[in-house]
Design a protein around this motif. Structure first.
Motif, PDB file in Angstrom:
ATOM      1  N   LEU A  16       0.833  -1.196   0.000  1.00  0.00           N
ATOM      2  CA  LEU A  16       0.000   0.000   0.000  1.00  0.00           C
ATOM      3  C   LEU A  16       0.869   1.248   0.000  1.00  0.00           C
ATOM      4  O   LEU A  16       1.689   1.447   0.900  1.00  0.00           O
ATOM      5  CB  LEU A  16      -0.930   0.007   1.201  1.00  0.00           C
ATOM      6  N   SER A  17       0.670   2.078  -1.004  1.00  0.00           N
ATOM      7  CA  SER A  17       1.402   3.328  -1.128  1.00  0.00           C
ATOM      8  C   SER A  17       0.410   4.481  -1.075  1.00  0.00           C
ATOM      9  O   SER A  17      -0.643   4.390  -0.440  1.00  0.00           O
ATOM     10  CB  SER A  17       2.214   3.335  -2.431  1.00  0.00           C
ATOM     11  N   SER A  18       0.727   5.565  -1.749  1.00  0.00           N
ATOM     12  CA  SER A  18      -0.119   6.760  -1.769  1.00  0.00           C
ATOM     13  C   SER A  18       0.300   7.616  -2.949  1.00  0.00           C
ATOM     14  O   SER A  18       1.481   7.622  -3.333  1.00  0.00           O
ATOM     15  CB  SER A  18       0.058   7.551  -0.477  1.00  0.00           C
ATOM     16  N   GLY A  19      -0.647   8.365  -3.493  1.00  0.00           N
ATOM     17  CA  GLY A  19      -0.303   9.318  -4.538  1.00  0.00           C
ATOM     18  C   GLY A  19       0.697  10.355  -4.048  1.00  0.00           C
ATOM     19  O   GLY A  19       1.434  10.950  -4.852  1.00  0.00           O
ATOM     20  N   LEU A  20       0.770  10.542  -2.739  1.00  0.00           N
ATOM     21  CA  LEU A  20       1.715  11.493  -2.165  1.00  0.00           C
ATOM     22  C   LEU A  20       3.159  11.022  -2.302  1.00  0.00           C
ATOM     23  O   LEU A  20       4.086  11.796  -2.047  1.00  0.00           O
ATOM     24  CB  LEU A  20       1.388  11.740  -0.694  1.00  0.00           C
TER      25      LEU A  20
END
Length: 257
Positions: A124-128
């Protein structure tokens, strides 16, 4: 049916993914930070194939989590879901690491290296993460003034790079990264635009689907679609340097193919 281990699955996206996969008939191994949080799982506890307990901010606990998972058996997939967002200070884990870095980067690295190799890995990552380039000189925030947003962005870029490293080094494993979006969880807040079901769908799909579209590796996903991640995450030189530094910081070597 597959057996899937999900970190951080007592609430939020991890719990939503667990419920979705259980409803599809899969076996799910849950993870709780503490015995109290494990006790709060309610009916989900009785449906689980197992529950492992340990605090991912502790390297000792992280090793114990891996041991508990391996004692249950080989997983078909692992979803590295657990994470923290903005921390008011660098903090310090029992090993002296920055808390954000320890939970969001070091723990998934250690679990990847220590858990018996599954068929699929999902991070799990993030657009940030696109604001997190250039972190190799001070991964652990020992020299810089603390910047919680920057630390989070860096950690999420690092897990994308880790996912892509595994896709390259372990060709028999499908390894992908996911941006679930800004989701209405405790972390995301009640004003977030993405509902829990939408937020969990891509990682659950990548973990078990036999759809040819899901059986790829080294990709970055957002709401069931592939997107282009930050350039640094796709750079093999950055990936190798990152893994080398994580290995030295943890004393855990990433197994060869």
């Amino acid at each position: 049916m597959a057996t899937i281990f999900i970190t951080g699955s007592t609430d939020g996206l991890g719990r939503a993914a667990a419920q979705s996969l259980l409803d599809q008939g899969h076996r799910v191994v849950l993870h709780a930070r503490s015995a109290d949080r494990a006790a709060s799982l309610g009916e989900l506890k009785s449906r689980a194939a197992g529950i492992v307990v340990g605090d991912l901010s502790s390297a000792t606990d992280t090793r114990r989590i891996a041991d508990q998972v391996n004692a249950i058996g080989r997983m078909d997939a692992v979803i590295h879901n657990a994470g923290v967002y903005t921390q008011p200070s660098r903090g310090a884990t029992p090993e002296g690491h920055a808390v954000t870095f320890a939970i969001n980067t070091l723990a998934p690295y250690m679990l990847t290296a220590l858990i018996r190799r599954p068929d699929r890995l999902v991070y799990l990552s993030s657009g940030l993460h696109r604001g997190g380039e250039g972190s190799l000189d001070d991964l652990d925030w020992k020299s810089r003034a603390w910047d919680s947003a920057r630390a989070y962005a860096e950690s999420k870029l690092q897990v994308v790079a880790l996912a892509f490293t595994l896709a390259r080094r372990w060709p028999d494993v499908l390894s992908n990264a996911v941006d679930p979006g800004w989701v209405r969880t405790k972390m995301g807040g009640s004003s977030a635009p993405v509902d829990l079901d939408t937020g969990q769908r891509t990682q659950a799909w990548l973990a078990v689907s036999e759809d040819s579209a899901a059986k790829v590796s080294g990709r970055y996903w957002h709401h069931l679609r592939q997107e282009q991640p930050a350039g640094e995450a796709t750079d093999p030189e950055f990936q190798d340097q990152l893994v080398d530094k994580l290995s030295k910081l943890t004393g855990v070597e990433l197994p060869e193919a």
